[in-house]
Design a protein around this motif. Structure first.
Motif, short mmCIF file in Angstrom:
data_model
loop_
_atom_site.label_atom_id
_atom_site.label_comp_id
_atom_site.label_asym_id
_atom_site.label_seq_id
_atom_site.Cartn_x
_atom_site.Cartn_y
_atom_site.Cartn_z
N ASP A 84 40.47 42.17 38.91
CA ASP A 84 40.65 43.74 38.95
C ASP A 84 39.75 44.27 37.99
OD1 ASP A 84 41.17 46.27 38.91
OD2 ASP A 84 43.20 45.84 39.76
N ASN A 85 38.41 44.70 38.36
CA ASN A 85 37.46 45.20 37.49
C ASN A 85 37.96 46.41 36.71
OD1 ASN A 85 35.76 43.14 37.83
ND2 ASN A 85 34.80 44.33 39.50
N SER A 111 48.26 35.59 35.05
CA SER A 111 47.43 36.88 35.01
C SER A 111 46.97 36.99 33.61
CB SER A 111 48.47 38.17 35.10
OG SER A 111 48.82 38.08 36.45
N CYS A 112 45.64 37.57 33.37
CA CYS A 112 45.23 37.84 32.05
C CYS A 112 44.61 39.23 31.80
CB CYS A 112 44.31 36.62 31.99
SG CYS A 112 43.31 36.76 30.09
N LYS A 136 40.99 47.14 36.02
CA LYS A 136 42.10 46.77 34.83
C LYS A 136 41.50 45.53 33.96
CE LYS A 136 45.98 47.87 38.06
NZ LYS A 136 47.29 47.22 38.59
N ASN A 137 40.33 45.17 34.11
CA ASN A 137 39.89 44.02 32.95
C ASN A 137 40.89 43.10 33.33
OD1 ASN A 137 37.49 45.32 32.59
ND2 ASN A 137 38.43 46.30 30.77
N THR A 138 41.52 42.41 34.45
CA THR A 138 42.45 41.45 34.72
C THR A 138 41.86 40.25 35.42
OG1 THR A 138 44.33 43.04 34.14
CG2 THR A 138 44.81 41.13 35.36
N VAL A 139 42.02 39.27 35.21
CA VAL A 139 41.81 38.59 36.21
C VAL A 139 43.01 37.42 36.44
CG1 VAL A 139 41.38 36.56 34.12
CG2 VAL A 139 40.32 36.14 36.27
N TYR A 140 42.95 37.14 37.72
CA TYR A 140 44.36 36.27 38.13
C TYR A 140 43.99 34.82 38.66
CZ TYR A 140 45.83 41.30 38.56
OH TYR A 140 45.95 42.55 38.45
N GLY A 189 31.20 38.59 41.67
CA GLY A 189 32.27 38.24 42.36
C GLY A 189 32.24 36.60 42.62
N THR A 190 31.03 36.06 42.55
CA THR A 190 30.85 34.43 42.63
C THR A 190 32.00 33.79 42.03
OG1 THR A 190 28.59 34.99 43.05
CG2 THR A 190 29.32 32.93 42.77
#
Length: 121
Positions: free
Chosen positions: A72-73, A21-22, A75-79, A55-56
């Motif tokens: 997760d836009n 997670s980031c 939460k500004n989080t990328v997994y 989302g691409t």
């Protein structure tokens, strides 16, 4: 200023799974892209997976079918879900986020601190 906090690395046996997670925080107006890179000892940093604002997604050939990137836009989080891990996936994984923020809506390009992923029996 934007801060990135990575989590989820560790030691896993071949065939196992990990989820990275980031989370980005700070004065963010919009995020253009989010991605994961990795760097193994003695090798250059390489793109693992990326996801654009719409989302691409794109993946390195070596991880296609095993890794999945999502965001997760709110939460500004990328997994990064990593399945069927192999010893050659061992590396330090870095998240990268590009977008606009700050008082003047300036472009930014930030890197996480890196998280170690080790695949070994």
């Amino acid at each position: 200023q934007v801060q990135l906090v990575e989590s989820g690395g560790g030691l896993v046996q071949p065939g196992g799974s990990l989820r990275l997670s980031c989370a980005a925080s700070g004065n963010i107006i919009s995020i253009l892209s989010m991605g994961w890179y990795r760097q193994a000892p003695g090798k250059q940093r390489e793109l693992v997976a990326g996801i654009a604002s719409g989302g691409t997604t794109n993946y390195a050939d070596s991880v296609k079918g095993r890794f999945t990137i999502s965001r997760d836009n709110a939460k500004n989080t990328v997994y990064l879900q990593m399945n069927s891990l192999k010893p050659e996936d061992t590396a330090v994984y870095y998240c990268n986020i590009r977008g606009y923020g700050g008082r003047y809506g300036s472009f930014f390009d930030y890197w996480g601190q890196g998280t170690q992923v080790t695949v070994s029996s």
